[in-house]
Design a protein around this motif. Structure first.
Motif, mmCIF file in Angstrom:
data_model
loop_
_atom_site.group_PDB
_atom_site.id
_atom_site.type_symbol
_atom_site.label_atom_id
_atom_site.label_comp_id
_atom_site.label_asym_id
_atom_site.label_seq_id
_atom_site.Cartn_x
_atom_site.Cartn_y
_atom_site.Cartn_z
ATOM 1 N N THR A 51 0.819 -1.135 -0.013
ATOM 2 C CA THR A 51 0.066 0.189 -0.017
ATOM 3 C C THR A 51 0.664 1.246 -0.113
ATOM 4 O O THR A 51 0.520 2.286 -0.571
ATOM 5 C CB THR A 51 -0.948 0.073 1.154
ATOM 6 N N LEU A 52 1.860 1.054 0.619
ATOM 7 C CA LEU A 52 2.708 2.390 0.970
ATOM 8 C C LEU A 52 4.144 2.192 0.170
ATOM 9 O O LEU A 52 5.086 3.310 0.603
ATOM 10 C CB LEU A 52 3.009 2.637 2.337
ATOM 11 N N ALA A 53 4.251 1.542 -0.640
ATOM 12 C CA ALA A 53 5.560 1.121 -1.485
ATOM 13 C C ALA A 53 6.221 2.407 -2.192
ATOM 14 O O ALA A 53 7.069 2.767 -2.102
ATOM 15 C CB ALA A 53 5.424 -0.104 -2.522
ATOM 16 N N ALA A 54 5.258 3.056 -2.869
ATOM 17 C CA ALA A 54 5.547 4.366 -3.685
ATOM 18 C C ALA A 54 5.896 5.577 -2.605
ATOM 19 O O ALA A 54 6.643 6.216 -2.877
ATOM 20 C CB ALA A 54 4.218 4.693 -4.445
ATOM 21 N N GLU A 55 5.569 5.324 -1.399
ATOM 22 C CA GLU A 55 6.076 6.421 -0.387
ATOM 23 C C GLU A 55 7.210 6.143 0.387
ATOM 24 O O GLU A 55 7.711 6.946 1.080
ATOM 25 C CB GLU A 55 4.859 6.691 0.595
ATOM 26 N N ASP A 56 7.718 4.729 0.124
ATOM 27 C CA ASP A 56 8.834 4.307 0.735
ATOM 28 C C ASP A 56 8.785 4.410 2.368
ATOM 29 O O ASP A 56 9.544 4.985 3.118
ATOM 30 C CB ASP A 56 10.061 5.188 0.399
ATOM 31 N N ILE A 57 7.582 4.419 2.798
ATOM 32 C CA ILE A 57 7.013 4.169 4.299
ATOM 33 C C ILE A 57 6.913 2.948 4.875
ATOM 34 O O ILE A 57 5.970 2.215 4.212
ATOM 35 C CB ILE A 57 5.742 5.065 4.424
ATOM 36 N N THR A 58 7.555 2.581 5.934
ATOM 37 C CA THR A 58 7.345 0.899 6.346
ATOM 38 C C THR A 58 6.425 1.475 7.601
ATOM 39 O O THR A 58 6.398 2.572 8.031
ATOM 40 C CB THR A 58 8.769 0.677 6.786
ATOM 41 N N PRO A 59 5.976 0.355 8.251
ATOM 42 C CA PRO A 59 5.250 0.579 9.759
ATOM 43 C C PRO A 59 6.192 1.391 10.750
ATOM 44 O O PRO A 59 5.614 2.152 11.277
ATOM 45 C CB PRO A 59 4.889 -0.840 10.085
ATOM 46 N N GLN A 60 7.441 0.895 10.570
ATOM 47 C CA GLN A 60 8.176 1.577 11.782
ATOM 48 C C GLN A 60 8.478 3.000 11.294
ATOM 49 O O GLN A 60 8.481 3.839 12.197
ATOM 50 C CB GLN A 60 9.689 0.733 11.702
ATOM 51 N N ARG A 61 8.602 3.389 10.092
ATOM 52 C CA ARG A 61 8.723 4.828 9.939
ATOM 53 C C ARG A 61 7.331 5.675 10.138
ATOM 54 O O ARG A 61 7.466 6.692 10.579
ATOM 55 C CB ARG A 61 9.126 5.113 8.171
ATOM 56 N N PHE A 62 6.421 4.965 9.621
ATOM 57 C CA PHE A 62 5.097 5.433 10.042
ATOM 58 C C PHE A 62 5.056 5.904 11.448
ATOM 59 O O PHE A 62 4.565 7.075 12.020
ATOM 60 C CB PHE A 62 3.826 4.888 9.394
ATOM 61 N N SER A 63 5.343 4.758 12.283
ATOM 62 C CA SER A 63 5.110 4.915 13.784
ATOM 63 C C SER A 63 5.602 5.952 14.279
ATOM 64 O O SER A 63 5.434 6.634 15.266
ATOM 65 C CB SER A 63 5.150 3.295 14.406
ATOM 66 N N SER A 64 7.103 6.227 13.779
ATOM 67 C CA SER A 64 7.874 7.013 14.085
ATOM 68 C C SER A 64 7.522 8.806 13.818
ATOM 69 O O SER A 64 7.538 9.308 14.817
ATOM 70 C CB SER A 64 9.408 6.914 13.639
ATOM 71 N N LEU A 65 6.931 8.768 12.649
ATOM 72 C CA LEU A 65 6.403 10.172 12.419
ATOM 73 C C LEU A 65 5.395 10.396 13.429
ATOM 74 O O LEU A 65 4.909 11.619 13.993
ATOM 75 C CB LEU A 65 6.063 10.213 10.907
ATOM 76 N N VAL A 66 4.407 9.406 13.701
ATOM 77 C CA VAL A 66 3.246 9.522 14.328
ATOM 78 C C VAL A 66 3.624 10.008 16.051
ATOM 79 O O VAL A 66 2.919 10.826 16.489
ATOM 80 C CB VAL A 66 2.217 8.573 14.635
ATOM 81 N N ILE A 67 4.624 9.278 16.526
ATOM 82 C CA ILE A 67 5.215 9.376 17.935
ATOM 83 C C ILE A 67 5.815 11.024 17.794
ATOM 84 O O ILE A 67 5.732 11.629 18.968
ATOM 85 C CB ILE A 67 5.924 8.597 18.218
ATOM 86 N N ILE A 68 6.525 11.227 16.746
ATOM 87 C CA ILE A 68 7.256 12.805 16.880
ATOM 88 C C ILE A 68 6.142 13.702 16.819
ATOM 89 O O ILE A 68 6.219 14.741 17.520
ATOM 90 C CB ILE A 68 8.192 12.674 15.539
#
Length: 165
Positions: A51-68
């Motif tokens: 789903t997010l391949a084009a964005e180069d966002i992994t669950p870990q990266r997404f979670s990091s952004l949400v936490i920040i």
């Protein structure tokens, strides 16, 4: 994440994860909660990645952004603790975000650490990612009713209780 063709080579040689293969005897594995959770996690991760391949966002990266976003000024050390990863892993994630203009490091009172903040572009991108992730989550859980989703989340929380609980 499994150590197989799920790493760097997965981009050139994708492997589809089959949660259940007909004709295979899983023996005691069918009775293990951990095995069932892991199989579900692999299937969900695969859908997230696609789903997010084009964005180069992994669950870990997404979670990091949400936490920040929700904890402006969080230190890299605290983010590593929250994410359950090594501090060096967080440094790598933040380096990537900083190069992409999504996150800024600010000096903190402790000269050895930085406080993390989303940039204006980071907030804008994260808003877009959240919509995509919510769509993904709805899709992977569409066989469950609202009550079943809540029950599943509640049951999973029991598998990793808070310290002192």
């Amino acid at each position: 994440m499994a150590v197989s063709k799920r790493g760097a080579e997965a981009k050139s040689d994708p492997v589809h994860f089959n949660a259940r293969i007909e004709g295979i005897d899983y023996d005691v594995l069918d009775d293990l909660v951990g095995y069932a959770v892991r199989r579900a996690q692999l299937s969900i991760y695969e859908d997230f990645a696609a789903t997010l391949a084009a964005e180069d966002i992994t669950p870990q990266r997404f979670s990091s952004l949400v936490i920040i976003e929700n904890n402006p000024g969080i230190s890299q050390t605290k983010l590593a603790e929250v994410m359950g990863i090594a501090r060096s892993g967080v440094v790598s994630i933040i380096d990537r975000f900083e190069k992409g203009g999504l996150v800024e490091r600010h000096a903190s009172d402790d000269r050895r650490s930085y406080s993390l903040h989303l940039t204006r572009d980071g907030k804008r991108q994260l808003k877009r990612y959240k919509k995509t992730v919510l769509d993904h989550d709805h899709r992977i859980a569409q066989a469950l009713s609202g009550a079943e989703k809540k029950l599943l989340r509640d049951l999973l929380k029991k598998l990793c209780p808070l310290p002192g609980a």
